[in-house]
Design a protein around this motif. Structure first.
Motif, PDB file in Angstrom:
ATOM      1  N   ARG A 700      77.012  -7.082  74.967  1.00  0.00           N
ATOM      2  CA  ARG A 700      76.109  -6.104  75.565  1.00  0.00           C
ATOM      3  C   ARG A 700      75.021  -6.853  76.326  1.00  0.00           C
ATOM      4  NH1 ARG A 700      78.710  -1.268  75.570  1.00  0.00           N
ATOM      5  NH2 ARG A 700      79.742  -0.968  73.569  1.00  0.00           N
ATOM      6  N   LEU A 701      74.836  -6.485  77.583  1.00  0.00           N
ATOM      7  CA  LEU A 701      73.947  -7.234  78.465  1.00  0.00           C
ATOM      8  C   LEU A 701      72.479  -6.949  78.153  1.00  0.00           C
ATOM      9  CD1 LEU A 701      73.734  -9.107  80.967  1.00  0.00           C
ATOM     10  CD2 LEU A 701      73.760  -7.046  82.377  1.00  0.00           C
ATOM     11  N   VAL A 702      71.685  -8.022  78.070  1.00  0.00           N
ATOM     12  CA  VAL A 702      70.241  -7.914  77.895  1.00  0.00           C
ATOM     13  C   VAL A 702      69.511  -8.255  79.193  1.00  0.00           C
ATOM     14  CG1 VAL A 702      68.235  -8.802  76.652  1.00  0.00           C
ATOM     15  CG2 VAL A 702      70.399  -8.465  75.449  1.00  0.00           C
ATOM     16  N   ILE A 730      65.508 -19.906  69.831  1.00  0.00           N
ATOM     17  CA  ILE A 730      64.990 -19.314  71.069  1.00  0.00           C
ATOM     18  C   ILE A 730      65.215 -17.807  71.010  1.00  0.00           C
ATOM     19  CG2 ILE A 730      65.333 -19.127  73.560  1.00  0.00           C
ATOM     20  CD1 ILE A 730      65.906 -22.057  73.671  1.00  0.00           C
ATOM     21  N   TYR A 731      64.141 -17.059  71.249  1.00  0.00           N
ATOM     22  CA  TYR A 731      64.218 -15.599  71.248  1.00  0.00           C
ATOM     23  C   TYR A 731      63.955 -15.068  72.651  1.00  0.00           C
ATOM     24  CZ  TYR A 731      64.287 -15.417  66.135  1.00  0.00           C
ATOM     25  OH  TYR A 731      64.652 -15.547  64.818  1.00  0.00           O
ATOM     26  N   PHE A 732      64.843 -14.159  73.081  1.00  0.00           N
ATOM     27  CA  PHE A 732      64.619 -13.425  74.323  1.00  0.00           C
ATOM     28  C   PHE A 732      64.233 -11.971  74.035  1.00  0.00           C
ATOM     29  CE2 PHE A 732      67.496 -16.857  75.618  1.00  0.00           C
ATOM     30  CZ  PHE A 732      66.819 -17.354  76.723  1.00  0.00           C
ATOM     31  N   THR A 733      63.974 -11.670  72.762  1.00  0.00           N
ATOM     32  CA  THR A 733      63.612 -10.309  72.372  1.00  0.00           C
ATOM     33  C   THR A 733      62.119 -10.090  72.506  1.00  0.00           C
ATOM     34  OG1 THR A 733      63.457 -11.054  70.083  1.00  0.00           O
ATOM     35  CG2 THR A 733      65.553 -10.089  70.778  1.00  0.00           C
ATOM     36  N   GLU A 734      61.711  -8.810  72.474  1.00  0.00           N
ATOM     37  CA  GLU A 734      60.297  -8.485  72.634  1.00  0.00           C
ATOM     38  C   GLU A 734      59.498  -8.886  71.408  1.00  0.00           C
ATOM     39  OE1 GLU A 734      57.563  -4.782  74.260  1.00  0.00           O
ATOM     40  OE2 GLU A 734      59.701  -4.491  73.855  1.00  0.00           O
ATOM     41  N   HIS A 735      60.097  -8.727  70.226  1.00  0.00           N
ATOM     42  CA  HIS A 735      59.412  -9.091  68.989  1.00  0.00           C
ATOM     43  C   HIS A 735      60.314 -10.034  68.198  1.00  0.00           C
ATOM     44  CE1 HIS A 735      56.444  -5.990  69.774  1.00  0.00           C
ATOM     45  NE2 HIS A 735      57.429  -5.112  69.929  1.00  0.00           N
ATOM     46  N   SER A 736      59.783 -11.212  67.866  1.00  0.00           N
ATOM     47  CA  SER A 736      60.556 -12.157  67.072  1.00  0.00           C
ATOM     48  C   SER A 736      60.297 -11.882  65.590  1.00  0.00           C
ATOM     49  CB  SER A 736      60.164 -13.594  67.415  1.00  0.00           C
ATOM     50  OG  SER A 736      58.764 -13.767  67.287  1.00  0.00           O
TER      51      SER A 736
END
Length: 816
Positions: A700-702, A730-736
């Motif tokens: 699923r594309l982020v 490495i996090y590309f999410t809004e909240h780690s």
């Protein structure tokens, strides 16, 4: 599977090392291509944007959702993030979004204080100030080039004893011993035979002048090619193919830099003065764009935004044509029709202003001493007749045939230069072509003179005061109306001039093929116009004599009585010049406007339009590409032509990478990869960017992240963030998520993630995909199926597919 087919490898990446971006400047970093040597090193004369981006807001996507501020902006943006490597394409959508954010911020702040309001006003005015500076600098350099080239061209034949800095015409202006018939001869001007052996007549004097002419030509050509080779390889050629590519979004660092400007200005004078079959008009566009690019660095708005800078370069190109032909309106139309990729209405106004200032500056300098902007300005007074459209259309057919022939033969020669040992010896090639040109040109007075002077003489409408052989008619003083001469029988001088012009036509046709593309500044406008002007003058004199001796024929008797001034040979020369220039460049509207601005006569628009359109139709029937597009394709630049329609029924799934049986797409996951994992992928691949997905299982594309931004961000984190090691997640999410004790801190890189990359489905027709790339200036487009990531299509993939569909070599596209 690897997703991005990048021809430019990002070599030498080492963990924690940003120095991999800055390659050495050794000879191995130069790749030779026709018209330039591509230098893969960072040029000091044009600082890369990554050193100047401080204070710029990070970008949150290239799609419609980019206005939603859902990204995690850094308090201190990382210098270099969001910039581009050399020989890569810019992201137009991202650059425009940045400019909108910047403008919105300035507008909001302007309501807070008087100083902010002043800053807002100065920001709005900076574009017009920049246009003013570009016009002043371009006009001044054009005047300097015109004056210097005129003097050095005359230097091949002699020198002024009253002052060596005077050219032949200026030297004899103030002489008291000049007769009307011999106005070009005065005691103050001495030929080289007079200075060396004190003789002006005889075979030995002719040999001395011949030898000195060839010697000066070789010296000028040697200096020109040597300076280009040693100091600025980008200063060769006309520059218009590369400028078209740069304006479409391609990055060629140093091509519009300080050294290129200085060397191109000097060597352009030398190349024109050498007598080679080339012009200065095309290179003047390059010179003006160099001025625009350098002056952009004085204004943050343009220095930090590649899309805004290209708007300035479009206006600079208009200023270049304005000073080249003395045609401000034609310059604006040339920029719009021929070179610009993105040309909003605001750029049209500013192009008009820059062209106006440039033309005014050149007119103030008055380089030719005739209060005109060009050497071959003429005015015709005799109206044309409807029947004359037939010879005008014949000239259009000749121009189309010449254009198609020239493009095919010149491209074949340039390809031979590129693929054989010939390309390794540019100095020898230039000297050989110069020697052949000078040896063949000197015996013929119409090839010995500069090409601009030749065109001026061919355009000229013979009057009572003309002493040229082209005006050597019998009964020349038996006038029937005012100062215009009636049609009259040709004298011996006219017949002699016709033979000499026929030989000059053959020489110009052949030698121009081998001259254009050598490693010196070389324009194509003037040689093409010369070929057409010679052919037009020959036809015009033929029609004139036909009307004189057979005025009772049905085609003449209704409108041309005996003794009337019916045919204007100079008009035929002008129409022929327009036809040949149109056949080579495929210009139409801008060409007609440039030509009538040259002549000052609106009543000749119809003949020019007829010739220009006929020329384009004939040339297009034999080959669709103009000379500049052909050189772009030869050099492998990633230029997506907006004029061509894509008519093939293929789908996105037929073009995307990976193909069937290929390895899977290289992707990053949003929250499960370590710094070491990402660095391993970067070091083992050469792709320019990576899709980010939720997980490898779901696909699923982020979003999408650029390789350059990844490297810079990791480099910056290792320096400034305590505890970041190879095992950091490495996090590309809004909240780690919360970090367990005794584990290394995480690295949050959501700020460099494009959250709204452009996507299409696998069943999208390629004609729609091609339109998206053209109109939005995309670098890449992701392909999905039911929301799952399948592959990627890059601009290079699109260009390869178009080439393949046209039965051309898809591997000719060299760059990203």
């Amino acid at each position: 599977m690897a997703m991005w087919q990048g021809a430019m490898d990002n070599r030498g990446f080492q963990q924690g090392s940003f120095s991999s971006f800055q390659s050495s400047s050794s000879d191995e970093d130069l790749m030779d291509i026709p018209e330039t040597a591509m230098d893969f090193s960072m040029r000091d004369d044009v600082p890369p944007l990554d050193r100047e981006i401080e204070g710029e807001k990070s970008y949150n996507g290239g799609g419609i959702a980019s206005s939603n501020r859902i990204m995690d902006f850094l308090e201190e943006p990382i210098p270099g993030v969001g910039t581009y490597d050399d020989f890569n394409t810019i992201d137009w959508v991202r650059e425009k979004s940045r400019d909108r954010d910047r403008h919105r911020e300035i507008t909001n702040k302007s309501k807070e204080s008087t100083w902010a309001l002043i800053h807002s006003v100065s920001d709005a005015f900076s574009g017009w100030l920049l246009m003013l500076l570009i016009g002043l600098l371009s006009g001044s350099l054009a005047g300097l080039i015109d004056i210097s080239a005129h003097w050095m061209t005359d230097l091949k034949e002699g020198i002024c004893t009253e002052g060596f800095w005077f050219n032949h015409e200026h030297c004899c202006w103030n002489s008291q011993q000049v007769t009307f018939e011999d106005r070009d001869k005065c005691p103050e001007w001495n030929s080289w035979s007079q200075l060396i052996i004190s003789m002006d007549e005889g075979a030995f004097a002719y040999i001395v002048n011949y030898f000195m002419y060839v010697l000066w030509a070789l010296l000028f050509a040697f200096l020109a090619v040597s300076l280009v080779k040693v100091f600025a390889p980008y200063a060769c050629g006309s520059g218009i193919p590369e400028i078209k590519t740069i304006l479409s979004g391609f990055i060629i660092r140093g091509y519009l830099g300080k050294w290129t400007l200085v060397i191109k200005t000097i060597t352009l004078v030398l190349a024109v003065s050498s007598g080679l079959s080339l012009g200065k008009e095309g290179p003047l566009v390059h010179v003006a764009c160099c001025c625009g690019n350098i002056l952009c660095h004085c204004f943050n708005k343009y220095r930090k935004n590649e899309a805004k800078r290209r708007e300035v370069l479009s206006a600079a190109a208009a200023a270049g044509v304005s000073v080249a032909f003395g045609a401000p309106i034609g310059g604006v139309l040339f920029s719009l029709e021929e070179v610009s990729y993105y040309f909003p209405l605001k750029t049209l106004w500013r192009s008009f202003f820059a062209a106006l200032v440039a033309a005014f500056t050149l007119r103030s300098i008055n380089p030719f001493g005739n209060s005109r902007l060009v050497l071959f300005y003429v005015e015709f007074h005799t109206p044309w007749h409807l029947f004359e459209l037939v010879p005008f259309i014949l000239l259009g057919i000749f121009g189309g045939l010449w254009g198609a022939l020239f493009i095919r033969t010149n491209i074949a020669w340039c390809r031979k230069r590129k693929t054989t040992q010939l390309g390794k010896y540019p100095v020898i090639e230039v000297l050989i072509v110069t020697a052949i040109t000078a040896i063949l040109a000197f015996p013929n007075e119409y090839t010995r003179m500069s090409t601009s002077e030749l065109i001026s003489e061919l355009f000229n409408d013979c009057g009572l005061l003309d002493s040229s052989k082209l005006c050597d008619y019998e009964n020349r003083f038996n006038t029937s109306k005012g100062g215009d001469l009636p049609d009259r029988p040709a004298g011996a001088g006219v017949y002699s001039a016709m033979w000499q012009l026929a030989l000059a036509l053959i020489l110009k046709i052949v030698i121009t093929i081998f001259t254009f593309g050598m490693k010196i500044p070389s324009g194509l406008f003037i040689p093409s116009m010369a070929v057409g002007a010679i052919a037009g003058r020959l036809l015009g004199v033929g029609m004139e004599q036909l009307a004189y001796y057979h005025h009772d024929w049905a085609i003449f008797n209704s409108w041309c009585s005996q003794g009337a001034d019916c045919i204007t040979p100079g008009l035929y020369a002008m129409v022929g010049a327009a036809a040949c220039l149109g056949g080579v460049t495929r210009m139409t509207v801008s060409l007609v406007v440039i030509m009538f601005e040259l002549t000052g006569g609106l009543e000749y628009i119809v003949p020019l339009m007829a010739a220009a359109m006929t020329s384009k139709w004939v040339a297009d029937a034999l080959g669709r590409e103009g000379i500049y597009d052909a050189h772009i394709r030869l050099n492998g630049y990633p230029f997506l032509e907006a004029k061509e329609e894509f008519a093939h029924k293929t789908l996105a799934m037929d073009v995307m990478k990976p193909r069937r049986n290929d390895p899977l797409l290289t992707v990053l996951t949003q929250d499960s990869m370590t710094v070491e994992d990402v660095e391993t992928i970067i070091s083992e691949t050469t792709y320019s960017g990576f899709p980010v997905v939720v997980s490898r299982e779901s696909q699923r594309l982020v979003g999408f992240v650029l390789r350059r931004d990844l490297i810079i961000s990791i480099e910056n984190a290792r320096k400034k963030q305590d505890g970041v090691v190879s095992t950091s997640i490495i996090y590309f999410t809004e909240h780690s998520p919360p970090v367990p004790p005794y584990t290394p801190p995480t690295l949050k890189l959501r700020n460099i993630l494009d959250l709204s990359p452009f996507t299409v489905t696998d069943l999208t027709p390629m004609e729609i995909v091609v339109d998206i790339f053209r109109k939005l200036g995309l670098r890449q487009c992701l392909v999905t199926h039911n929301g799952r990531l399948l592959g990627i299509i890059t601009k290079k993939d699109v260009l390869k597919h178009i080439a393949q569909m046209a039965n051309q070599d898809p591997d000719s596209i060299l760059f990203n």
